[in-house]
Scaffold this active site. Structure first.
Site, PDB file in Angstrom:
ATOM      1  N   SER A  87      49.562  59.941  45.495  1.00  0.00           N
ATOM      2  CA  SER A  87      49.940  61.342  44.863  1.00  0.00           C
ATOM      3  C   SER A  87      50.728  61.885  46.243  1.00  0.00           C
ATOM      4  CB  SER A  87      48.979  61.893  44.686  1.00  0.00           C
ATOM      5  OG  SER A  87      49.324  63.086  43.960  1.00  0.00           O
ATOM      6  N   ASN A  88      50.890  62.950  46.230  1.00  0.00           N
ATOM      7  CA  ASN A  88      51.627  63.918  47.439  1.00  0.00           C
ATOM      8  C   ASN A  88      50.977  65.055  47.508  1.00  0.00           C
ATOM      9  OD1 ASN A  88      52.768  65.767  45.272  1.00  0.00           O
ATOM     10  ND2 ASN A  88      53.572  63.961  44.549  1.00  0.00           N
TER      11      ASN A  88
END
Ligand code: CTP
Length: 398
Positions: free
Chosen positions: A212-213
């Site tokens: 993810s980020n």
């Protein structure tokens, strides 16, 4: 800024006991000069910092200091002014008055007036930085946001203690502007169906791990709230976001991966006039998601494949597309490239390397780019920036 809008408006200025109370004298003067009818309520402790006569001299109204010392010709001071109020401003708001407002403890006329009124309420906290950060104050502030009260500041700066922290009351000029913006609040997105995306998508590797980020989703949530407040019907399609944010009246759909987000958007896009893509969509997904947890000895590499570019894939002739560009270099050049390659009406470009701006922060510094040119904004709250984006985007859905 249309200052005339506050002429003849009834404004209750509630002043509680903080050293910042002196700033409210100037604020009352700014408001009176523009023709507002300002009614001041002072708490007992505020009287240790500022005098009644300063306010009554400027506002030409008697100052209310308690429930039982009626100084006006009205039958019950705090109720009468509450019913007539167009806006109630608590500035400075101490931790004490914030807690009382949050709980509805109406032991003084400030809380009594707020409870008895339907007018918008602005709260301008002022206190020590650590006090402001404390769990109790933060919990109370969250309550107030839940009541749809506007929280202005506090700002970072030198406090009475000599410390340089977040705790300073918003400057009178800022509060003045916020009052004006409440009165000029447009309903210019009425009858508009909007999609906003927010947060980071999640690409599974196996049942335990994912890619993810850093996106918190705050920018997208603020855009969704701004659209709602301006009359739009909003669907917020989101990945990983901070779920504590207030999102009353906004339809929320959680989508995990980029593909899920794309499919959800594709199902809704035909009935919408605008899509604002603030989500940080993962550019890659895992090629073969493992159903079992991959043992560490077998996890030497992960094979990735490209995700579709969701924004690019939406037909820009049918819906106004607003995209974001998260950049760490060549901000404008890259933003302009994305404007044309993704066929967007607007690109909101952020320099993600700037301190206090971007991922996870409450503030953002952005350049808004469209075919008419670009507008560069100073660091501002994400909520304020959300309105700037909507101001600019409106012309594309008229
Ligand atoms: N976006 C999208 N689908 C993707 C990637 C990005 O819809 N697979 C959208 C984002 O929501 C944003 C815009 O495209 O509105 C730009 O995203 P950004 O991450 O800045 O750029 P990328 O297109 O991913 O390109 P690069 O990472 O090379 O800068």
């Amino acid at each position: 800024m249309n200052k005339k809008i506050i002429k003849n408006k009834n404004i209750i200025l509630c002043v509680s006991g903080s050293i910042a109370a002196y700033k409210s004298i100037y604020l009352s003067s700014l408001l009176v000069k523009e023709g507002a009818n300002v009614q001041v309520i002072l708490t007992e402790s505020a009287k240790n910092f500022v005098g009644e006569s300063s306010f009554s001299g400027i506002t030409h109204n008697p100052v209310i200091t308690g429930y039982y010392d009626s100084k006006t010709s009205l039958s019950i001071d705090h109720i009468d002014i509450a019913k007539k109020a167009d806006v109630i401003l608590v500035a400075p708001a101490t931790a004490n008055i914030i807690a009382k407002i949050a709980l509805g403890i109406s032991s003084d006329p400030i809380v009594g007036s707020i409870l008895a009124s339907k007018a918008p309420v602005i709260i301008a906290p002022a206190m020590d930085g650590d006090m402001f950060k404390s769990e109790q104050v933060q919990k109370n502030i969250t309550e107030l946001i839940g009541f749809n009260y506007y929280i202005s500041g506090p700002e970072k700066g030198r406090l009475a203690s000599g410390m340089n922290e977040f705790g300073r009351m918003s400057e009178p000029d800022i509060l003045f502007e916020e009052i004006i913006s409440i009165f000029s609040k447009k309903k210019d997105y009425e009858k508009v169906e909007a999609i906003v995306t927010a947060g980071g998508t999640i690409e599974e590797i196996d049942p335990v791990r994912y890619i993810s980020n850093k996106s918190s989703g705050k920018m997208g949530i603020e855009i969704a709230k701004a659209l709602r407040d301006r009359g739009a019907s909003v669907t917020l399609i989101h990945g990983k976001i901070d779920s504590a944010e207030e999102t009353q009246g906004i339809k929320k759909i959680f989508t995990k991966s980029a593909i899920e987000m794309k499919n959800t958007i594709d199902n809704l896009v035909d009935k919408c006039q605008i899509i604002i893509m603030s989500a940080a969509v993962s550019d890659y997904k895992v090629k073969n998601i493992s159903k079992e947890k991959i043992k560490k000895d077998s996890l030497d590499y992960i094979q990735l494949e490209k995700n579709p570019d969701i924004l690019k894939g939406i037909d820009g002739s049918k819906i106004a597309k607003v995209g974001f560009a998260a950049e760490s270099e060549n901000l404008l050049i890259n933003a302009k490239k994305k404007l044309s390659s993704k066929d967007c009406k607007i690109i909101v470009a952020n320099d993600i390397t700037l301190e206090g701006s971007g991922f996870g922060s409450d503030n953002n510094k952005a350049v808004i780019v469209d075919l008419d040119g670009e507008e560069s904004f100073p660091l501002m709250s994400k909520s304020k920036l959300a309105h700037k984006i909507l101001d600019r985007a409106k012309k594309f859905i008229d």
